[in-house]
Motif scaffolding. Structure first.
Motif, mmCIF file in Angstrom:
data_model
loop_
_atom_site.group_PDB
_atom_site.id
_atom_site.type_symbol
_atom_site.label_atom_id
_atom_site.label_comp_id
_atom_site.label_asym_id
_atom_site.label_seq_id
_atom_site.Cartn_x
_atom_site.Cartn_y
_atom_site.Cartn_z
ATOM 1 N N ILE A 242 0.818 -1.214 0.000
ATOM 2 C CA ILE A 242 0.000 0.000 0.000
ATOM 3 C C ILE A 242 0.850 1.261 0.000
ATOM 4 O O ILE A 242 0.566 2.219 -0.734
ATOM 5 C CB ILE A 242 -0.986 -0.012 1.179
ATOM 6 N N GLU A 243 1.912 1.301 0.815
ATOM 7 C CA GLU A 243 2.768 2.496 0.846
ATOM 8 C C GLU A 243 3.400 2.751 -0.516
ATOM 9 O O GLU A 243 3.607 3.903 -0.911
ATOM 10 C CB GLU A 243 3.850 2.341 1.920
ATOM 11 N N MET A 244 3.695 1.682 -1.227
ATOM 12 C CA MET A 244 4.266 1.813 -2.570
ATOM 13 C C MET A 244 3.254 2.433 -3.529
ATOM 14 O O MET A 244 3.624 3.189 -4.440
ATOM 15 C CB MET A 244 4.697 0.423 -3.044
ATOM 16 N N MET A 245 1.981 2.115 -3.353
ATOM 17 C CA MET A 245 0.925 2.670 -4.212
ATOM 18 C C MET A 245 0.895 4.196 -4.149
ATOM 19 O O MET A 245 0.574 4.866 -5.124
ATOM 20 C CB MET A 245 -0.446 2.125 -3.787
ATOM 21 N N LYS A 246 1.240 4.725 -2.976
ATOM 22 C CA LYS A 246 1.170 6.170 -2.771
ATOM 23 C C LYS A 246 2.294 6.920 -3.481
ATOM 24 O O LYS A 246 2.243 8.159 -3.580
ATOM 25 C CB LYS A 246 1.228 6.484 -1.279
ATOM 26 N N LYS A 247 3.293 6.210 -3.966
ATOM 27 C CA LYS A 247 4.461 6.846 -4.583
ATOM 28 C C LYS A 247 4.432 6.779 -6.109
ATOM 29 O O LYS A 247 5.429 7.099 -6.748
ATOM 30 C CB LYS A 247 5.745 6.181 -4.073
ATOM 31 N N ALA A 248 3.293 6.360 -6.666
ATOM 32 C CA ALA A 248 3.214 6.217 -8.121
ATOM 33 C C ALA A 248 1.890 6.755 -8.643
ATOM 34 O O ALA A 248 0.832 6.511 -8.044
ATOM 35 C CB ALA A 248 3.373 4.755 -8.520
ATOM 36 N N GLU A 249 1.956 7.448 -9.734
ATOM 37 C CA GLU A 249 0.737 7.942 -10.385
ATOM 38 C C GLU A 249 -0.085 6.783 -10.929
ATOM 39 O O GLU A 249 -1.311 6.820 -10.923
ATOM 40 C CB GLU A 249 1.125 8.892 -11.524
ATOM 41 N N TYR A 250 0.594 5.716 -11.364
ATOM 42 C CA TYR A 250 -0.093 4.590 -11.990
ATOM 43 C C TYR A 250 0.058 3.360 -11.097
ATOM 44 O O TYR A 250 1.001 2.584 -11.223
ATOM 45 C CB TYR A 250 0.458 4.354 -13.408
ATOM 46 N N SER A 251 -0.872 3.234 -10.165
ATOM 47 C CA SER A 251 -0.826 2.152 -9.176
ATOM 48 C C SER A 251 -1.894 1.117 -9.513
ATOM 49 O O SER A 251 -3.067 1.451 -9.696
ATOM 50 C CB SER A 251 -1.036 2.711 -7.775
ATOM 51 N N TYR A 252 -1.481 -0.148 -9.567
ATOM 52 C CA TYR A 252 -2.360 -1.249 -9.950
ATOM 53 C C TYR A 252 -2.443 -2.298 -8.844
ATOM 54 O O TYR A 252 -1.422 -2.825 -8.405
ATOM 55 C CB TYR A 252 -1.848 -1.934 -11.222
ATOM 56 N N ALA A 253 -3.659 -2.602 -8.432
ATOM 57 C CA ALA A 253 -3.910 -3.751 -7.571
ATOM 58 C C ALA A 253 -4.256 -4.938 -8.459
ATOM 59 O O ALA A 253 -4.975 -4.794 -9.455
ATOM 60 C CB ALA A 253 -5.059 -3.464 -6.617
ATOM 61 N N MET A 254 -3.751 -6.092 -8.100
ATOM 62 C CA MET A 254 -4.081 -7.284 -8.861
ATOM 63 C C MET A 254 -5.541 -7.679 -8.616
ATOM 64 O O MET A 254 -6.114 -7.359 -7.574
ATOM 65 C CB MET A 254 -3.157 -8.444 -8.463
#
Length: 288
Positions: A242-254
């Protein structure tokens, strides 16, 4: 144009048409490993070598980011390792082109207390992850064989509460009936010691120093390479992503991701068993 047989969904096509600059400047693709990049058999898609070469041609850095030990990640990439970056130990250890750019060391002050608490949880098993190797004290050979796929270097000790001659990145705890229900309630109290206690998979929980996570590691890598969040794409499936998701404009959950990860991500990819990471990357490459 990069030609790979792939199906771009109608929604994705519509999104592309309405966003002319979508991912024009992607320079960094970061993916979790288990449950995300690898399928349930811990296999890499046979298409990866071809896709990787195209990413390299376009100056896009592909970065695995995992709770695994470093050698448990790099083993999947062979000779490519020397030109890639890797985030291991949930952000506690990072290398780029075989050079260390960050290494954390767990504050050992509370290790003995944590180990003793874990020993009281029925069914729980501990692995201490160090820079030299991983350490365990269980006599259960089935568990030892199981963790060998994640911790390629490992060593049995009689007592994990004894001080180790190693830099310790984290304490990883396994429970066969689920980490969120059976481990987190008993171990979350250690957050009061300025430690991170995070559910890192269906059966795993990790304990690290405060502020050690994949997101902060990714931010360090972005700053090192002068790459912005707007130039970054990430993929994940569990709460330690989740913390990684916050550092990217293009965040993908499987598609197979935990609900909290889907809530944190902006987009959804196909499941890991459908190699959703590479499917999304192919869609991007074919659209350019």
């Amino acid at each position: 144009m990069f030609h790979l047989q792939t199906l771009i969904t109608y929604d994705y096509q519509l999104y592309l048409m309405n966003n002319d600059r979508l991912m024009n400047d992607i320079r960094l693709i970061v993916t979790d490993m288990d449950g995300t990049f690898l399928n349930s058999e811990h296999q890499v898609s046979p298409e990866f070598p071809e896709i990787y070469e195209e990413l390299k041609r376009r100056n896009i850095l592909f970065v695995p980011a995992s709770g695994r030990q470093m050698s448990g990640i790099t083993k999947y990439f062979g000779e490519k390792e020397k030109e890639m970056a890797f985030i291991a130990e949930n952000g506690g250890y990072m290398i780029y082109k075989n050079k260390e750019i960050f290494a954390d060391e767990l504050d050992e002050q509370y290790v003995a207390e944590i180990i003793q608490t874990i020993r009281k949880i029925p069914g729980a098993t501990t692995v201490i992850s160090g820079k030299k190797t991983a350490y365990y004290e269980t006599e259960n050979q089935s568990f030892v064989d199981y963790i060998a796929q994640f911790y390629t270097g490992n060593q049995k000790l009689d007592d994990l509460t004894v001080a180790l001659d190693d830099s310790i990145f984290k304490i990883a705890v396994y429970h066969p009936d689920g980490s969120e229900e059976h481990l987190y309630p008993a171990l979350e109290k250690f957050q009061k010691y300025n430690l991170e206690v995070v559910v890192s998979g269906k059966f795993w929980l990790d304990i690290m120093n405060k502020d050690i996570n994949k997101g902060n590691a990714l931010e360090k890598l972005q700053k090192t390479l002068n790459i912005s969040p707007q130039q970054t794409m990430v993929f994940g499936d569990y709460m330690n992503d989740i913390e990684m998701m916050k550092k990217a404009e293009y965040s993908y959950a499987m598609q197979n991701a935990h609900p909290s990860v889907k809530e944190a991500a902006k987009f959804e990819a196909l499941s890991n068993n459908n190699f959703g990471v590479l499917d999304t990357i192919k869609n991007y490459l074919n659209a350019k």
